[in-house]
Enzyme design. Sequence first.
Site, PDB file in Angstrom:
ATOM      1  N   HIS A   7       0.830  -1.215   0.000  1.00  0.00           N
ATOM      2  CA  HIS A   7       0.000   0.000   0.000  1.00  0.00           C
ATOM      3  C   HIS A   7       0.860   1.259   0.000  1.00  0.00           C
ATOM      4  O   HIS A   7       0.451   2.307   0.521  1.00  0.00           O
ATOM      5  CB  HIS A   7      -0.952   0.016   1.206  1.00  0.00           C
ATOM      6  CG  HIS A   7      -1.706  -1.254   1.396  1.00  0.00           C
ATOM      7  ND1 HIS A   7      -2.799  -1.589   0.632  1.00  0.00           N
ATOM      8  CD2 HIS A   7      -1.502  -2.297   2.232  1.00  0.00           C
ATOM      9  CE1 HIS A   7      -3.251  -2.773   1.004  1.00  0.00           C
ATOM     10  NE2 HIS A   7      -2.475  -3.233   1.964  1.00  0.00           N
TER      11      HIS A   7
ATOM     12  N   GLN B 150     -17.414 -20.443 -42.100  1.00  0.00           N
ATOM     13  CA  GLN B 150     -16.524 -19.904 -43.127  1.00  0.00           C
ATOM     14  C   GLN B 150     -15.187 -19.510 -42.510  1.00  0.00           C
ATOM     15  O   GLN B 150     -14.185 -19.381 -43.204  1.00  0.00           O
ATOM     16  CB  GLN B 150     -17.162 -18.699 -43.829  1.00  0.00           C
ATOM     17  CG  GLN B 150     -16.368 -18.247 -45.048  1.00  0.00           C
ATOM     18  CD  GLN B 150     -17.026 -17.093 -45.775  1.00  0.00           C
ATOM     19  OE1 GLN B 150     -16.753 -15.947 -45.471  1.00  0.00           O
ATOM     20  NE2 GLN B 150     -17.910 -17.401 -46.721  1.00  0.00           N
TER      21      GLN B 150
ATOM     22  N   SER C 152      15.011  16.512 -19.394  1.00  0.00           N
ATOM     23  CA  SER C 152      13.926  17.478 -19.411  1.00  0.00           C
ATOM     24  C   SER C 152      14.308  18.638 -20.318  1.00  0.00           C
ATOM     25  O   SER C 152      15.483  19.020 -20.390  1.00  0.00           O
ATOM     26  CB  SER C 152      13.632  17.995 -18.002  1.00  0.00           C
ATOM     27  OG  SER C 152      12.780  19.130 -18.037  1.00  0.00           O
TER      28      SER C 152
ATOM     29  N   ARG D  83      16.783  13.138 -14.685  1.00  0.00           N
ATOM     30  CA  ARG D  83      17.033  11.886 -15.407  1.00  0.00           C
ATOM     31  C   ARG D  83      15.744  11.078 -15.355  1.00  0.00           C
ATOM     32  O   ARG D  83      15.535  10.277 -14.442  1.00  0.00           O
ATOM     33  CB  ARG D  83      18.194  11.115 -14.782  1.00  0.00           C
ATOM     34  CG  ARG D  83      19.537  11.787 -14.993  1.00  0.00           C
ATOM     35  CD  ARG D  83      20.686  10.855 -14.656  1.00  0.00           C
ATOM     36  NE  ARG D  83      21.959  11.401 -15.055  1.00  0.00           N
ATOM     37  CZ  ARG D  83      23.085  10.710 -15.086  1.00  0.00           C
ATOM     38  NH1 ARG D  83      23.089   9.437 -14.753  1.00  0.00           N
ATOM     39  NH2 ARG D  83      24.219  11.273 -15.469  1.00  0.00           N
ATOM     40  N   ASN D  84      14.905  11.314 -16.314  1.00  0.00           N
ATOM     41  CA  ASN D  84      13.590  10.684 -16.300  1.00  0.00           C
ATOM     42  C   ASN D  84      13.666   9.196 -16.633  1.00  0.00           C
ATOM     43  O   ASN D  84      14.467   8.791 -17.482  1.00  0.00           O
ATOM     44  CB  ASN D  84      12.671  11.377 -17.313  1.00  0.00           C
ATOM     45  CG  ASN D  84      12.454  12.837 -16.987  1.00  0.00           C
ATOM     46  OD1 ASN D  84      12.577  13.240 -15.835  1.00  0.00           O
ATOM     47  ND2 ASN D  84      12.142  13.628 -17.989  1.00  0.00           N
TER      48      ASN D  84
END
Length: 470
Positions: A161, A237, A287, A294-295
């Site tokens: 969670h 078919q 970006s 640093r995505n």
Amino acid sequence: MQTRDIFANISPLDHRYSRRKKSFEEIGKYLSENATIKFQAEVELALVKVLASRGMAPEKAPAEVEKAIDKLTTEEVYDEEAKTKHNIRALVNCIQKKVSKETRPYIHFTATSYDIVDTANSLRYQKAASELIIPKLKKLHKSWAEIALREKDRVQIGRTHGQHAVPVTFGFTIAEYVARLGERIEEIEAKAAKLIGKFAGAVGAYNASGIFFEDPEEFEKEVLAELGLKPGEHSTQIVQAEPMTDFIHSLVSTFSVLAAFADDMRQLQRSEIAEIGEHFGKDQVGSSTMPHKRNPINYENVKSLWKAFMPQMTTIYMDQLSEHQRDLTNSASSRFIPELITALLSAAARLTRVSSKMAVDQENIKKNFEQNKKMIVAEPLYILLAASGHPDAHEAVRKLTLRAQETDLSLRELVDQSQELQGYWESFAERQKELILKPEKYTGIAAQKTEKIVKNWQHKFEYELKTEVL
């Protein structure tokens, strides 16, 4: 031959995700429109082979047809379709033009269009599964197995969670996906093996082939056997929809495993967690406005592709419905199945690349674990108290956790201060006490379970791992 600038294409699969030429050529062998025509022509050839073996078609017919389809181009079939307004009739016409008059009548003999279309699709997807999809997924699976084995002992805080739970190891975290992907690969293999063809005519009752053969079902089996396929129990078919539905479902559910992995790894790269990282090229930009970023672009891309293609499963389910002996409501929608497979392969290739360069931040993974190090022993403490006869151990430890949050004391220190709990600590075995004093040891059998899972799939898939030998 018409050439076309790839950036004039509409589908991003063709102009954005096809830049790795070798990979795209591999996929095109099974999933391109050229492949569609090739596999349909193979079905026509299988028919002629059986007709010749039964003495109906000339002995030379198979060789003529094989030579004809070797010279066949998708462009000429499409040019012919512009005249006929019918794709399979166009294919037949193009083949007939390249063979002798004696062979010509036996092209498409007793067949209906979807004897060819459905059989060809089952054939190419079955081959794509065994020769392309499964090998690519096994390569990804191996990279995950290597990470799991390498990191089997590295303590990591477990999370449920979104909250700190009890300790695991990072290898155990990855082992989840080793198990899930391994099972999906086996499912793809099983469902691909059950793809079926048909050669039962316009309504599936063998009306045309029954004119010439006392055993039209046996004739159907012979034609399909040339292709390595089997017929379904009943066709109209079109072939029964369920084998293809099950096969595509196995691919989509596999895609979901990849998306789940990508989502988990993306979360572990959040700045406030930062337990793993992906390799960044020296010229790569994270970006357009924030140079420091640093995505996690690879993981985000996989999840994004999954969002785009997972809903196609709904269309596949709708394609199970066809009125009476057949309608045309699946003819357009089924043409997009190759895109779904291509997206899955693109995601798998991307994850393989990034997984092979995954870096674990040892300092951050340790720091995050130690953040709640004093609190995460609440579970073993409560269980040990209960085992020692405390009448309401859970409530007693819950109250201790509240006090621990208010003070800077550990649960162990608070146990010493509690009159209610006096005497219980001494009843614990030394090994049990150690779990309270050294929470990093409270990882259950995470390391052993990880090793067991990796060893199981290593044995099944028969590959060597780069990390230590099991």
